[in-house]
Design an enzyme around this catalytic site. Structure first.
Site, PDB file in Angstrom:
ATOM      1  N   GLY A   9       0.794  -1.232   0.000  1.00 46.23           N
ATOM      2  CA  GLY A   9       0.000   0.000   0.000  1.00 46.23           C
ATOM      3  C   GLY A   9       0.822   1.276   0.000  1.00 46.23           C
ATOM      4  O   GLY A   9       0.272   2.362   0.176  1.00 46.23           O
TER       5      GLY A   9
ATOM      6  N   GLU B 209       2.187   3.026  -2.300  1.00 44.71           N
ATOM      7  CA  GLU B 209       1.877   4.047  -3.306  1.00 44.71           C
ATOM      8  C   GLU B 209       0.739   4.951  -2.811  1.00 44.71           C
ATOM      9  O   GLU B 209       0.642   6.108  -3.178  1.00 44.71           O
ATOM     10  CB  GLU B 209       1.437   3.395  -4.629  1.00 44.71           C
ATOM     11  CG  GLU B 209       2.576   3.103  -5.574  1.00 44.71           C
ATOM     12  CD  GLU B 209       3.625   2.193  -4.979  1.00 44.71           C
ATOM     13  OE1 GLU B 209       3.291   1.042  -4.671  1.00 44.71           O
ATOM     14  OE2 GLU B 209       4.761   2.627  -4.794  1.00 44.71           O
TER      15      GLU B 209
ATOM     16  N   ASP C  96      10.883   4.777  -5.719  1.00 42.17           N
ATOM     17  CA  ASP C  96      10.120   3.532  -5.553  1.00 42.17           C
ATOM     18  C   ASP C  96      11.035   2.313  -5.666  1.00 42.17           C
ATOM     19  O   ASP C  96      10.639   1.263  -6.144  1.00 42.17           O
ATOM     20  CB  ASP C  96       8.969   3.464  -6.584  1.00 42.17           C
ATOM     21  CG  ASP C  96       8.056   2.260  -6.394  1.00 42.17           C
ATOM     22  OD1 ASP C  96       8.053   1.685  -5.293  1.00 42.17           O
ATOM     23  OD2 ASP C  96       7.371   1.890  -7.357  1.00 42.17           O
TER      24      ASP C  96
ATOM     25  N   LYS D  60      15.004  -3.517  -6.870  1.00 41.05           N
ATOM     26  CA  LYS D  60      14.628  -2.683  -8.012  1.00 41.05           C
ATOM     27  C   LYS D  60      15.737  -1.728  -8.445  1.00 41.05           C
ATOM     28  O   LYS D  60      15.798  -1.344  -9.601  1.00 41.05           O
ATOM     29  CB  LYS D  60      13.403  -1.852  -7.638  1.00 41.05           C
ATOM     30  CG  LYS D  60      12.059  -2.554  -7.764  1.00 41.05           C
ATOM     31  CD  LYS D  60      10.996  -1.496  -7.503  1.00 41.05           C
ATOM     32  CE  LYS D  60       9.591  -2.019  -7.572  1.00 41.05           C
ATOM     33  NZ  LYS D  60       8.639  -0.908  -7.265  1.00 41.05           N
TER      34      LYS D  60
ATOM     35  N   ASN E 106      11.540  -6.996 -10.512  1.00 39.99           N
ATOM     36  CA  ASN E 106      10.396  -6.771  -9.641  1.00 39.99           C
ATOM     37  C   ASN E 106      10.187  -7.989  -8.748  1.00 39.99           C
ATOM     38  O   ASN E 106      11.146  -8.598  -8.294  1.00 39.99           O
ATOM     39  CB  ASN E 106       9.176  -6.374 -10.485  1.00 39.99           C
ATOM     40  CG  ASN E 106       8.213  -5.505  -9.722  1.00 39.99           C
ATOM     41  OD1 ASN E 106       7.597  -5.966  -8.768  1.00 39.99           O
ATOM     42  ND2 ASN E 106       8.081  -4.253 -10.097  1.00 39.99           N
ATOM     43  N   TRP E 107       8.947  -8.378  -8.476  1.00 35.92           N
ATOM     44  CA  TRP E 107       8.692  -9.452  -7.501  1.00 35.92           C
ATOM     45  C   TRP E 107       8.975 -10.844  -8.056  1.00 35.92           C
ATOM     46  O   TRP E 107       9.103 -11.802  -7.291  1.00 35.92           O
ATOM     47  CB  TRP E 107       7.224  -9.407  -7.034  1.00 35.92           C
ATOM     48  CG  TRP E 107       6.304  -9.679  -8.175  1.00 35.92           C
ATOM     49  CD1 TRP E 107       5.752  -8.752  -9.012  1.00 35.92           C
ATOM     50  CD2 TRP E 107       5.906 -10.953  -8.683  1.00 35.92           C
ATOM     51  NE1 TRP E 107       5.038  -9.387 -10.009  1.00 35.92           N
ATOM     52  CE2 TRP E 107       5.119 -10.732  -9.826  1.00 35.92           C
ATOM     53  CE3 TRP E 107       6.144 -12.272  -8.275  1.00 35.92           C
ATOM     54  CZ2 TRP E 107       4.568 -11.769 -10.579  1.00 35.92           C
ATOM     55  CZ3 TRP E 107       5.599 -13.307  -9.025  1.00 35.92           C
ATOM     56  CH2 TRP E 107       4.819 -13.044 -10.157  1.00 35.92           C
TER      57      TRP E 107
ATOM     58  N   MET F 293     -15.537  -0.925  -9.623  1.00 40.55           N
ATOM     59  CA  MET F 293     -15.404   0.468 -10.059  1.00 40.55           C
ATOM     60  C   MET F 293     -16.048   1.362  -9.003  1.00 40.55           C
ATOM     61  O   MET F 293     -17.263   1.579  -8.999  1.00 40.55           O
ATOM     62  CB  MET F 293     -16.066   0.653 -11.436  1.00 40.55           C
ATOM     63  CG  MET F 293     -16.090   2.089 -11.942  1.00 40.55           C
ATOM     64  SD  MET F 293     -14.464   2.866 -12.079  1.00 40.55           S
ATOM     65  CE  MET F 293     -14.916   4.590 -11.889  1.00 40.55           C
TER      66      MET F 293
END
Ligand code: CA
Length: 712
Positions: free
Chosen positions: A186, A188, A310, A337, A397-398, A657
């Site tokens: 979370g 971001e 990031d 990263k 990345n992951w 949405m």
């Protein structure tokens, strides 16, 4: 053959043994795949050798299982005593007979679809953990759940987060001693990171380790937080959360009783916004070793002090004993990263070596004496924006790596990429399901005005995916394979000289581990991002992988070479397997004639900016959907007529949405609608002369991109 015989014997002796602490510690000699990355050292190396380069031509599909979703699949399955357990999108869990594929049970935690807006990078789940008669997993909405391993019935469930904050869980739990350990995501959006250990019997918290300091008005939770608080300034970080989420990697050394956790990026991203007076901002972008029994801090190594990009250190952690300068060292390896491959001494966190495994521009090198990176002139983007490599998606990345003890190589699912980073001078914190990056979001931001027809071919040059075989002792590349897409699968290696990797183009591929020679492939019919596993039952070796395009890149960036939108499946292979996958099940929807476009060009431009700020995370950069979520250019007449109710009143909230009324006015919604209608008309018109239009642009940008890419 020798291995096969040995494993048959071991298998017979442990087939009905309890899955207890001792069996998990000795997972290396088990024919199954008992824990996330097979053993606590997380090396993803299978000792099985039945499938090898000489007979791999006979490898074929034994069976497949439809998970009933078209969203991303990132799980690494586990296999215990003939049953394969895995997880799918929206945190669903499945148990199948590992030989026949027969479905035994499934469990749907019924995550509210409206929570999906809090997931930065698709509603994915990376797998389950097991101990005794229980299966453990986390859910997108922050719960940790224990199921009965035989029946799939709920045993216990606990909420691990503050539900008023946009936390998510996508990572796989790990079971250590008699606790199950889980972090969250979370950063971001704006949350405070931590990792917790829960009692496997009761689901009660045993310990919690915060990764960043909280509100300075309250006393720090631990000595570690007292130390960390001295490296932060201002009051933005604790209001937004600070970040540092432990959303994926963990590894465990039972001899040292140390749990290693990978810590994520800062909230907000830009350090000038997050901690205006400077400081390293511990423990962002760090590998932290904690005592696994008590959760107390032991050591840390910060890969990116004062993270500005990031650059999470949540990437896969591998523990291995390596011969370095004639000395046997207990090491820990990570390719975070930030683009450097790190080898640390895992007893004390000492840096042994760090070298670039992809192009890196934010730092020139890592100083071995101080253990710190030396930032380049372009690292600071607080005054002017800077084009920087790697991008926020990272050099890696992951997707898990793998370490082969025979070749001595680490296989990295790597990416070459760059991104324009910037810092806002006017930070406003938006609570709830909105990103709070602290980047410059004025409409001149190039990211806010992307022409999708330009973006796609450009990406071929700026953004590349590759499989790198890396020598961790010499810190140099041994071989590489270039991929057609940037976003590809995690890795498995076997002691029979093989490396397995799926890719974004929908192929599941095997390479020789020593040379990288491509020796086998199977058309999976869907992009693969998950890592494969291997197991043996009744003398037969199997390879399993989840095929389901999605995740951060799969969801938001349309790549021409990617294969997505197909049924998400678990695929299981064996020698002589003859099962055939059904033909593609993703027919192109007819293009509804869009409403007439607005002649208010300013409104369309504003709509483009607002879309690329709030909507692209699910509906795709530049309005080009990747097929996982509705392509808004194909919106029906009914949806057009309900547009405001959908965007501002959240009438489609049960489908995921949610309402954006907290950040968008009616005028904003109208502008976005005008932009969508404009783009839909463009697409509609383009389709009339599609071949000529795309081919011309491809040619132009191909030439332009090739020239620019020389400078990368
Ligand atoms: Ca992040």
């Amino acid at each position: 053959m020798r291995w096969t015989a040995l494993f048959c014997l071991v298998f017979i002796s442990v087939a009905h043994a309890d899955l207890d602490k001792i069996r998990l510690i000795n997972a290396e000699s088990d024919p199954g795949w008992l824990t996330h990355a097979r053993t606590y050292s997380e090396d993803r190396e299978s000792p099985l050798t039945q499938i090898n380069p000489d007979n791999i031509a006979d490898l074929g599909l034994a069976w497949y299982f439809d998970t009933g979703t078209k969203r991303g699949l990132e799980a690494s399955p586990i296999v215990i005593d003939g049953v394969i357990y895995t997880s799918g999108s929206w945190s669903k869990v499945f148990a199948n007979d590992a030989v026949s594929g027969t479905a035994l049970w499934s469990y749907d935690p019924e995550v509210p679809r409206s929570w999906g807006v809090n997931a930065c990078c698709d509603v994915v789940n990376r797998g389950v953990a097991a101990m005794g008669n229980r299966i453990f997993f986390g859910t997108i909405d922050g719960r940790l759940i224990a199921l009965n391993r035989e029946t799939g019935e709920l045993d216990w469930e606990t909420v691990t987060i503050d539900p008023s904050r946009p936390y998510t869980i996508t990572g796989a739990p790990r079971v250590v001693n008699d606790t199950v350990i889980i972090g969250n995501g979370g950063a971001e959006y704006g949350v405070r990171g931590y990792v917790s250990a829960y009692d496997i019997e009761t689901g009660k918290v045993r310990w919690r380790f915060y990764t960043v300091p909280g509100n300075p008005a309250f006393p720090p939770e631990s000595k570690a937080m007292e130390m960390a608080a001295k490296t932060w300034t201002g009051d933005v970080y604790w209001k937004v959360g600070g970040g540092g989420t432990v959303w994926d990697s963990m590894a465990y050394d039972p001899d040292l009783d140390l749990l290693y956790i990978g810590v994520g990026n800062g909230s907000p991203w830009s350090r000038k916004v997050r901690s205006p007076g400077g400081g390293d901002n511990l423990f962002l972008s760090s590998i932290v070793a904690v005592n696994a029994t008590t959760g107390t801090y032991v050591w840390h190594y910060q890969t990116t002090p004062a993270d500005n990009w990031d650059y999470t250190a949540t990437q896969h952690i591998i523990l291995a004993d390596l011969e370095v300068n004639g000395e046997r060292r207990k090491t820990l390896m990570q390719a975070p990263k930030n683009g450097f491959f790190y080898v640390l001494d895992r007893t004390n966190g000492e840096l042994i070596s760090a070298e670039k495994y992809v192009p890196v521009t934010w730092a020139t090198h890592v100083d071995i004496e101080t253990g710190r990176p030396v930032e380049s002139e372009t690292a600071d983007h607080s005054v002017e924006s800077q084009s920087t490599s790697p991008a926020s998606l990272g050099g890696h990345n992951w997707q898990p790596m793998a370490y082969n003890s025979a070749t001595g190589l680490v296989y990295i699912p790597a990416m070459q990429n760059m991104e324009e980073f910037s810092t806002t001078t006017d930070f406003q914190y938006n609570k709830g399901g909105h990103w709070n990056l602290g980047r410059n979001e004025n409409p001149d931001d190039p990211f806010a005005s992307i022409d999708p027809t330009m973006l796609l071919p450009m990406m071929k040059h700026f953004m590349r995916g590759r499989l790198i075989a890396w020598d961790p002792v010499e810190q140099e590349e041994a071989w590489r394979v270039e991929h057609a897409t940037m976003w590809n699968g995690g890795l498995l290696t076997t002691r029979s000289n093989l490396v397995f990797q799926g890719n974004g183009s929908g192929k599941f591929v095997a390479y020789r581990a020593d040379t990288g020679e491509r020796v086998w492939e199977h058309d999976a019919g869907n992009g693969i991002i998950a890592p494969p596993i291997s197991y043996e039952i009744d003398g037969e070796q199997y390879i399993a992988v989840m095929a389901g395009w999605g995740g951060a890149v799969g969801l938001i960036i349309a790549q021409p070479e990617a294969v997505g939108g197909g049924s998400g499946r678990l695929l299981v292979y064996k020698l002589g397997g003859k099962t055939v996958l059904p033909a593609s099940d993703a027919p192109q929807a007819p293009f509804p004639i869009p409403p007439p476009r607005s002649d208010d060009e300013e409104s369309v431009a504003r709509g483009s900016f607002l879309y690329n700020k709030h909507c692209f995370r699910c509906h795709g950069v530049g309005l080009v959907s990747t097929g996982l979520v509705v392509d808004l250019r194909y919106m029906t007449e009914a949806s057009h007529s309900l547009f405001d109710d959908i965007v501002l009143k959240g009438i489609f909230s049960p489908l995921g949405m949610v309402s954006f009324a907290d950040v968008l006015s009616t005028d904003d919604a109208d502008d976005i609608h005008n932009y969508i209608i404009d783009s839909a008309n463009n697409k509609y018109d383009d389709d009339q002369s599609f071949e000529w239009w795309i081919n011309t642009r491809l040619w132009v940008y191909d030439k332009l991109g090739a020239v620019i890419s020389i400078f990368l």
